[in-house]
Write a protein that holds these residues in place. Structure first.
Motif, PDB file in Angstrom:
ATOM      1  N   ARG A  80      14.184  12.720  -5.631  1.00  0.00           N
ATOM      2  CA  ARG A  80      13.510  11.539  -6.133  1.00  0.00           C
ATOM      3  C   ARG A  80      12.430  11.879  -7.142  1.00  0.00           C
TER       4      ARG A  80
ATOM      5  N   SER B  28      13.320  -2.627   9.656  1.00  0.00           N
ATOM      6  CA  SER B  28      13.104  -1.203   9.449  1.00  0.00           C
ATOM      7  C   SER B  28      13.859  -0.802   8.194  1.00  0.00           C
TER       8      SER B  28
ATOM      9  N   ASN C 102       7.509  -3.803   8.070  1.00  0.00           N
ATOM     10  CA  ASN C 102       8.420  -2.655   8.129  1.00  0.00           C
ATOM     11  C   ASN C 102       8.090  -1.686   9.276  1.00  0.00           C
TER      12      ASN C 102
ATOM     13  N   HIS D 297       0.874  -1.167   0.000  1.00  0.00           N
ATOM     14  CA  HIS D 297       0.000   0.000   0.000  1.00  0.00           C
ATOM     15  C   HIS D 297       0.920   1.228   0.000  1.00  0.00           C
ATOM     16  N   PRO D 298       0.490   2.348  -0.635  1.00  0.00           N
ATOM     17  CA  PRO D 298       1.349   3.540  -0.621  1.00  0.00           C
ATOM     18  C   PRO D 298       1.784   3.901   0.806  1.00  0.00           C
ATOM     19  N   ASP D 299       3.053   4.299   0.919  1.00  0.00           N
ATOM     20  CA  ASP D 299       3.645   4.746   2.180  1.00  0.00           C
ATOM     21  C   ASP D 299       4.110   3.635   3.104  1.00  0.00           C
ATOM     22  N   ALA D 300       3.930   2.388   2.698  1.00  0.00           N
ATOM     23  CA  ALA D 300       4.382   1.303   3.576  1.00  0.00           C
ATOM     24  C   ALA D 300       5.911   1.197   3.582  1.00  0.00           C
ATOM     25  N   GLY D 301       6.543   1.736   2.504  1.00  0.00           N
ATOM     26  CA  GLY D 301       8.008   1.726   2.484  1.00  0.00           C
ATOM     27  C   GLY D 301       8.618   1.022   1.287  1.00  0.00           C
ATOM     28  N   LYS D 302       7.870   0.934   0.203  1.00  0.00           N
ATOM     29  CA  LYS D 302       8.364   0.246  -0.996  1.00  0.00           C
ATOM     30  C   LYS D 302       9.588   0.952  -1.588  1.00  0.00           C
TER      31      LYS D 302
END
Ligand code: GDP
Length: 530
Positions: free
Chosen positions: A55, A259, A144, A23-28
């Motif tokens: 970026r 993390s 994460n 999902h967006p913001d999970a840390g991909k």
């Protein structure tokens, strides 16, 4: 088949091709950067920082993206790790581009699922996992952000099992979280890897403490250890041991905690990819399965992307090699058009840089310069009429009629939309109703298309609302039924960019009524793109 060429076998065995889903913001993005760091694709930590700061400026090739700060495009990155060649296919995070993501998932052999430990399973993760499940893609899970106050790991595993119906097997277990995050205990290796914060390390300098019963652990973490032991006992009692066959069948997922931003736990994921994820797999090519070790080159286009570099007005077809070996300048059969074509300089992608590809085998992705001759789903071979299957197209949920503001530019509009439709940026339907009809899964697709029509085709498009609310692809049992249906429903029929017939319904009720009237006709919500 003759016995396979040993050099080809070796090269294919070394390949691992995967995507990260989250999902967006999970840390991909963060995980991608750290993985590239291990792979040496980004040499200095400073470069990572620089990349992070700029970026959006570097990866976002369109104004819309800059304005919104989201990444629309997917790219492909290749790097080396432990004598393996890893192909990481990036996927757009924004849900408006989920169609693109689904197609990328058809080109991988495994996926890494990133879960935000504070949020657990989120909407986009559920959808993406459904696509992986359809294809039985093996999934490695990375939970994460344990450097933050997050949810209890037992609770998180329970949620993944219940919501995603995916059996979880923890391979590591976190000790503490947030300010008291101490590290992860490897259940496989029976040691603790102590947590140290810091994103600039190039390698994971691991400080290890052997054994779960080691009194050193109690001295160091008297508060945490009793609960950690209890949780581990509980989770080990409740879960099956890791079973490679179940993982490869997409039924069981090894779970790692860490993390990403601190580059902690990332190497575990990379090692799991090398040790457990499958090498390129055989693929269904309609008439037969194609083995990756076959000498003859074959593969398919899963994505087309325009203007990766704004200085070049080009489109690049992303092509997954399924067998044989790509060599520069080789001639291949373009199966859909039944003609020979030459693949000129194919590209590979090292982070943001394009590099000329000189050699590619199954699992690799090559970028082919494209002026419209290649569509999504196209197969190229060395002569055999194969057609790789499984690239989905989804019935759009949002519709607009498009027309050119300047009536003299109607032709340009048509050309632009045809090309953007072939690229998969939006779905384009034409029919008796006059204006060109656009269908999208996400609202943002309309804005992107308007922007690109203006930039690339110099035509200002106007959008108008329509009475269409849903669409279905049609198939008929025989020609007679087809003709009768077409005569009756003429006003509600259209064709997509590949010439397939589509029924446009004004409402679900309207659709259901028509379906009841025509039980012999099949109405499809998805269609394979070829
Ligand atoms: P994406 O949308 O999935 O690509 O997510 P990003 O990688 O851009 O990360 C979203 C936000 O979460 C960013 O602000 C990251 O710095 C932050 N983030 C990523 N990983 C971690 C982590 O391990 N710990 C913490 N505290 N923040 C993280």
């Amino acid at each position: 088949m003759t016995s396979p060429n040993p050099a080809l076998v070796r090269d294919v065995e070394e390949r691992r091709t995967f995507a990260i889903i989250s999902h967006p913001d999970a840390g991909k993005t963060t995980l991608t950067e750290k993985l590239l760091l291990f792979g040496g694709a980004i040499q200095m930590a400073g470069a990572v920082k620089g990349r992070k700061a700029s970026r959006h400026a570097t990866s976002d090739w369109m104004e819309v993206e800059k304005q919104r700060g989201i990444s629309v495009t997917s790219s492909v990155m290749q790097f080396h790790y432990r004598d393996h060649v890893i192909n990481l296919l990036d996927t757009p995070g924004h849900e408006d581009f989920s169609e693109d993501t689904y197609r990328v998932l058809t080109a991988v052999d495994a996926a890494v699922m990133v879960i935000d430990a504070a949020k657990g399973v989120e909407a986009q993760t559920i959808k993406l996992l459904e696509v992986c499940r359809m294809r039985k893609t093996p999934i490695i899970t990375f939970i994460n952000k344990f450097d933050r106050e997050v949810r209890d790991p037992l609770d998180l595993l329970g949620e993944i099992e219940n919501v995603l119906k995916l059996q979880c097997v923890p391979i590591t277990w976190p000790i503490g979280m947030g300010k008291t995050f101490r590290g992860v205990f490897s259940l496989l290796k029976n040691h603790l890897v102590r947590f140290t914060a810091g994103e600039d390390r190039l390698t994971e300098d691991r400080e290890l403490i052997e054994g779960l019963d080691n009194p050193e652990l109690d001295e160091l973490y008297p508060m945490e250890m009793p609960y950690v032991r209890e949780s581990i006992e509980l989770v080990q009692g409740a879960t099956d041991p890791f079973d490679l066959r179940k993982f490869l069948a997409g039924e069981q997922s090894p779970v790692f905690f860490g993390s990403g931003v601190n580059n902690f736990g990332v190497e575990d994921v990379l090692n799991a990819l090398v040790d457990w994820a499958p090498r390129p797999q055989p693929r269904d090519a309609g008439v037969r399965m194609v083995d990756p070790f076959e000498d003859h080159f074959s593969g398919f286009v899963f994505k087309i992307q325009a203007n990766m570099d704004p200085r070049h007005r080009d489109r690049i077809a992303f092509f997954r090699v399924c067998s044989g070996r790509y060599q520069p300048g080789m001639k291949v059969l373009h199966v859909r058009e039944d003609r020979e074509m030459k693949i000129p300089n194919a590209l590979t992608f090292m982070a943001q840089d394009r590099v000329i590809m000189t050699d590619a085998v199954a699992g690799d992705i090559i970028g082919i310069y494209n002026h419209g001759q290649l569509h999504i789903g196209d197969t190229l071979t060395q002569g055999e009429k194969l057609q790789f299957t499984g690239i989905p197209n989804f019935a759009p949920e949002l519709f607009r009629a498009a027309r050119s503001k300047d009536p003299f530019k109607a032709k340009q509009l048509q050309k632009g939309l045809q090309e953007l439709g072939e690229e998969g940026a939006i779905q384009v339907f034409t029919g008796e109703f006059g204006n060109i009809l656009l269908g999208a899964v996400g609202q943002l697709q309309f804005e992107i298309v308007a922007q690109r029509l203006a930039d690339e085709y110099k035509v200002d498009a106007l959008y108008e609302s329509t009475d269409v609310s849903t669409a279905r692809w049609l198939s008929f049992p025989d020609d007679k039924t087809k003709r009768e249906f077409e005569a009756e429903q003429n006003a509600r029929l259209a064709t997509d960019v590949n010439g397939n017939e589509v029924y446009l319904a004004t409402s679900i009720y309207n659709l259901e009524t028509t379906m009841k009237h025509w039980p012999q006709v099949q109405f499809h919500t998805t269609r394979e793109m070829n």
